[in-house]
Design an enzyme around this catalytic site. Structure first.
Site, PDB file in Angstrom:
ATOM      1  CG  ASN A 133      19.575 144.313   5.246  1.00  0.00           C
ATOM      2  OD1 ASN A 133      20.418 143.627   5.744  1.00  0.00           O
ATOM      3  ND2 ASN A 133      18.359 143.897   5.704  1.00  0.00           N
ATOM      4  N   GLY A 134      20.806 146.227   1.685  1.00  0.00           N
ATOM      5  CA  GLY A 134      20.700 147.100   0.374  1.00  0.00           C
ATOM      6  C   GLY A 134      22.129 147.406  -0.434  1.00  0.00           C
ATOM      7  CB  CYS A 183      21.331 141.566   4.502  1.00  0.00           C
ATOM      8  SG  CYS A 183      22.794 141.448   3.057  1.00  0.00           S
ATOM      9  CD1 TRP A 241      22.044 135.461   0.026  1.00  0.00           C
ATOM     10  CD2 TRP A 241      22.102 136.936  -1.165  1.00  0.00           C
ATOM     11  NE1 TRP A 241      21.770 134.964  -1.185  1.00  0.00           N
ATOM     12  CE2 TRP A 241      21.754 136.065  -1.958  1.00  0.00           C
ATOM     13  CE3 TRP A 241      22.192 138.350  -1.806  1.00  0.00           C
ATOM     14  CZ2 TRP A 241      21.521 136.122  -3.274  1.00  0.00           C
ATOM     15  CZ3 TRP A 241      21.812 138.517  -3.133  1.00  0.00           C
ATOM     16  CH2 TRP A 241      21.707 137.564  -4.060  1.00  0.00           C
ATOM     17  CE  LYS A 283       9.542 132.940   1.417  1.00  0.00           C
ATOM     18  NZ  LYS A 283       9.147 132.055   0.555  1.00  0.00           N
ATOM     19  CD  GLU A 313       6.211 127.914  -8.681  1.00  0.00           C
ATOM     20  OE1 GLU A 313       6.771 128.766  -9.159  1.00  0.00           O
ATOM     21  OE2 GLU A 313       6.541 127.972  -7.373  1.00  0.00           O
ATOM     22  CE  LYS A 367       9.048 126.704  -6.033  1.00  0.00           C
ATOM     23  NZ  LYS A 367       8.427 128.121  -5.651  1.00  0.00           N
ATOM     24  CG  HIS A 411       8.098 125.791 -32.533  1.00  0.00           C
ATOM     25  ND1 HIS A 411       7.822 125.689 -33.731  1.00  0.00           N
ATOM     26  CD2 HIS A 411       6.771 125.504 -31.838  1.00  0.00           C
ATOM     27  CE1 HIS A 411       6.526 125.538 -33.984  1.00  0.00           C
ATOM     28  NE2 HIS A 411       5.814 125.472 -32.828  1.00  0.00           N
ATOM     29  CD  GLU A 471      12.899 128.275  -5.431  1.00  0.00           C
ATOM     30  OE1 GLU A 471      11.841 127.984  -5.591  1.00  0.00           O
ATOM     31  OE2 GLU A 471      13.671 129.177  -5.170  1.00  0.00           O
ATOM     32  NE  ARG A 485      15.908 139.225   5.560  1.00  0.00           N
ATOM     33  CZ  ARG A 485      14.877 140.191   5.168  1.00  0.00           C
ATOM     34  NH1 ARG A 485      13.857 140.516   5.724  1.00  0.00           N
ATOM     35  NH2 ARG A 485      15.297 141.119   4.168  1.00  0.00           N
TER      36      ARG A 485
HETATM   37  O1  M6R Z   1       8.004 137.861  -2.200  1.00  0.00           O
HETATM   38  P1  M6R Z   1       8.045 137.746  -3.863  1.00  0.00           P
HETATM   39  O2  M6R Z   1       6.874 136.831  -3.995  1.00  0.00           O
HETATM   40  O3  M6R Z   1       8.065 139.174  -4.532  1.00  0.00           O
HETATM   41  O4  M6R Z   1       9.324 137.067  -4.438  1.00  0.00           O
HETATM   42  C1  M6R Z   1       9.542 136.890  -5.815  1.00  0.00           C
HETATM   43  C2  M6R Z   1      10.645 135.948  -5.928  1.00  0.00           C
HETATM   44  O5  M6R Z   1      11.810 136.038  -5.346  1.00  0.00           O
HETATM   45  C3  M6R Z   1      10.143 134.444  -5.180  1.00  0.00           C
HETATM   46  O6  M6R Z   1       8.871 134.002  -5.682  1.00  0.00           O
HETATM   47  C4  M6R Z   1      11.219 133.326  -5.488  1.00  0.00           C
HETATM   48  O7  M6R Z   1      11.103 133.028  -6.996  1.00  0.00           O
HETATM   49  C5  M6R Z   1      10.807 131.923  -4.899  1.00  0.00           C
HETATM   50  N1  M6R Z   1      12.084 131.471  -4.271  1.00  0.00           N
HETATM   51  C6  M6R Z   1      10.451 130.905  -5.657  1.00  0.00           C
HETATM   52  O8  M6R Z   1      10.320 129.659  -4.795  1.00  0.00           O
END
Ligand code: M6R
Length: 599
Positions: free
Chosen positions: A100-101, A2, A74, A594, A472, A476, A495, A479, A27
């Site tokens: 938010n929260g 949010c 959100w 985000k 990573e 990527k 394994h 997501e 966000r």
């Molecule tokens: O702001 P942060 O680095 O703490 O965020 C951590 C994760 O939420 C963030 O890296 C998330 O995995 C990304 N969307 C990955 O692309």
């Protein structure tokens, strides 16, 4: 997650709120709304994209006022819908609230309010707040007192903003969820992050937990929970409106991938030209104790890389998922240094882990991108990665900068203990930006993505420093393409995961250099190739993998510690182009946000 914007502005309140909301879109959200107050409070809100809200507002006659609040939601409590969108009001629409929260005790508050005759229109936890305020107003409280009384009843995490009928003030409160005030010439703002303010002002004041803010036409006032006025420093934001614009690129993600050479130059500025790479006091201790990295998602992958580098230098370092660490931390001594790796500096799980460490008297260090973020302010020390704003939900340039920063930290440790050759690393670091540019200019990721876009799954393997990059690469891919992708330590394939490998599951292999480790990775790649899986090798051309790989993506030769950064650029581009072929929403992937400010 949010987003909140609020302001006091004599002119153009609605355009100001909408412009703030558009800056918060990155966000992640599923509905949006605004409320403006004058002699009454008017709320307009809508499920879906911001343009749905804009259309709705266009059909609202004379929507205007001096104070206003806006929100991108959100969903957490209740599905995305017009009713669940914020702002929420009390029974007679005297107050509107955005939040938010998560309000953890909302159920009992709601039951109590219902027993007093309050009728609720949404499934949200937030709606209890305006109803409590309404109840207090009915009892004769002033708007300020009613606001205090309501906030005092809440348990959980919140950033709240409210406007009242007939009262030219925006009120805000913070507990565990970010809020920042923006101080303009003719207007004052409150927002959940500075991105919403960059085209309005460069002067901000960060609120702390337990504080209340009151914005009026005379400026702003911040008080603590004991109603004592706080004098807080104004800081200047260095990010500007251009930095948060998409420019010539189709997506922020592509723009940010292309910004990596510049971001790394900025990260290295003044750091790679001297023997003293980093200046964090907590890190310059002669006798480094155990180091715990705590992080989530992409930042966790950077943490895995940093911990490995430090272990290679004899420092007992480990990376932990922040969400696991916070609930059951491993033994922590007062010599333990806990490093929170967090782009935003606002990730709830990472903040909780850092706070758990602080309670146990560990030293804490934030490695973050956002100046003045909660992690930066709460930790004993901070190192900024200086990537500039990252708008796309998928982290790209900030991961590269995190790895460079961790390389500097690790290398400083080895210099202090007399291991390592600073000159070799320095010259490799100075070449890195140019090498990334070379990858961007010559990559064949686009045709590779087209060729493999209809696969049934994607696997990424790597060993040693390439293992975090395999994780990573897979994160990527999953997501932004919504396809199944997994990263494995290359040695683990046999394994269990090998059972998943078929002709329809390309396996991406990072094979750099020609040492014994790489030979083992190449053997693992042969094992998947023998089972019919297409092998995509990311290689610097010094290995034999290209002899049997179906596709080779080349990166320039570099220092062993920096090769993962180059490999990762190819993986970022592969994910990006695959998502493009599949027609996915790249910058705002479904269900994701985000900055994850709830646990
Ligand atoms: O702001 P942060 O680095 O703490 O965020 C951590 C994760 O939420 C963030 O890296 C998330 O995995 C990304 N969307 C990955 O692309």
């Amino acid at each position: 997650m949010c987003g909140i914007i609020g302001c006091i502005d004599r002119d153009d309140i609605v355009p100001t709120l909408l412009s703030g909301l558009s800056k918060l879109e990155y966000r992640g959200y599923d509905s949006a709304g605004i409320a403006v107050a004058n002699s009454g409070v008017r709320v307009v809100k809508r499920e879906g994209e911001l343009n749905e809200l804009v259309q709705r507002i266009e059909s609202e006659p004379e929507l205007d006022g001096i104070s206003g609040i806006g929100h991108t939601r959100w969903s957490t409590h209740g599905r995305p819908s017009d009713e669940n969108a914020h702002p929420h009001t009390d029974c007679s629409s005297r107050v509107a609230v955005v939040h938010n929260g998560i309000i953890e005790n909302y159920q009992s508050l709601r039951t109590e309010l219902q027993s007093l005759g309050h009728e609720f229109e949404s499934d949200t936890d937030t709606e209890v707040v305006p109803h409590i305020i309404g109840h207090e107003l009915d009892a004769g409280s002033s708007p300020r007192t009613a606001f205090y009384e309501a906030v005092e009843k809440l348990e959980g995490s919140y950033a709240i903003a409210a406007v009242f009928e007939g009262h030219d003030e925006v009120m805000a409160a913070r507990q565990g969820s970010s809020l920042v005030l923006g101080v303009g010439d003719d207007a004052t703002y409150v927002a959940s992050d500075i991105t919403a303010l960059v085209d309005r002002t460069d002067s901000v004041v960060h609120m702390d937990d337990g504080e209340f803010a009151f914005l009026s036409t005379d400026g702003h006032e911040i008080v603590d929970e004991n109603d004592e006025r706080q004098s807080k420093t104004q800081t200047t934001i260095e990010w500007d409106a251009e930095a948060v614009a998409k420019g010539e690129h189709d997506h922020y993600m592509l723009k940010e991938i292309h910004e990596q050479p510049a971001a790394l130059r900025e990260c290295l500025r003044d750091r790679s030209t001297t023997g003293q790479f980093v200046t964090a006091d907590v890190f310059n201790d002669d006798h480094l104790g155990p180091i715990h990295f705590v992080a989530c998602g992409t930042s966790y992958h950077a943490a895995l890389y940093g911990a490995r580098l430090l272990r290679e230098r004899g420092v007992p370092a480990q990376a932990f998922l922040a969400s696991e660490y916070a609930t059951a931390p491993p033994p922590i001594r007062d010599s333990t240094l806990v490093v929170g790796v967090t782009q935003s500096g606002e990730t709830a799980d990472t903040l909780a882990a850092l706070r758990a460490a602080d309670e146990r008297d560990a030293q804490t260090l934030a490695l973050t991108n956002v100046v003045g973020s909660t992690a930066a302010r709460e930790c004993d020390d901070v190192l900024y990665i200086r990537s500039g704003p990252e708008i796309s939900v998928a982290a790209t340039k900030t991961f590269a900068s995190q790895l460079v920063m961790l390389t500097l930290l690790a290398h400083q440790t080895s210099l202090e203990s007399g291991i390592g050759n600073a000159d070799r690393l320095l010259s490799a670091l100075n070449e890195l930006s140019g090498q990334i540019q070379q990858v961007l200019d010559t990559t064949n990721a686009m045709p590779t993505a087209r060729r493999l876009a209809n696969s049934s799954g994607y696997f990424f393997i790597g060993r040693g420093l390439q293992y975090p990059v395999a994780l990573e690469g897979a994160l990527k891919m999953k997501e932004i393409t919504y396809e199944h992708a997994e990263g494995f330590a290359a040695g683990e394939l046999k394994h269990g995961p090998l059972a998943l490998v078929t002709e329809e599951t390309p396996v991406f292999v990072s094979a750099i250099g020609d040492d014994e480790t790489v030979q083992k990775t190449i053997s693992n790649a042969k094992e998947v190739s023998a089972r019919g899986a297409p092998v995509v090798a990311v290689t610097d051309g010094t290995t034999s993998i290209e002899r049997f790989a179906d596709v080779a993506l080349r990166v320039p030769e570099t220092h062993r510690m920096l090769a993962p950064i180059l490999v990762n650029v190819q993986y970022q581009l592969l994910a990006y182009y695959t998502a493009r072929y599949l027609g996915r929403s790249i910058d705002k992937p479904r269900n994701l946000a985000k900055s994850v400010t709830v646990k």
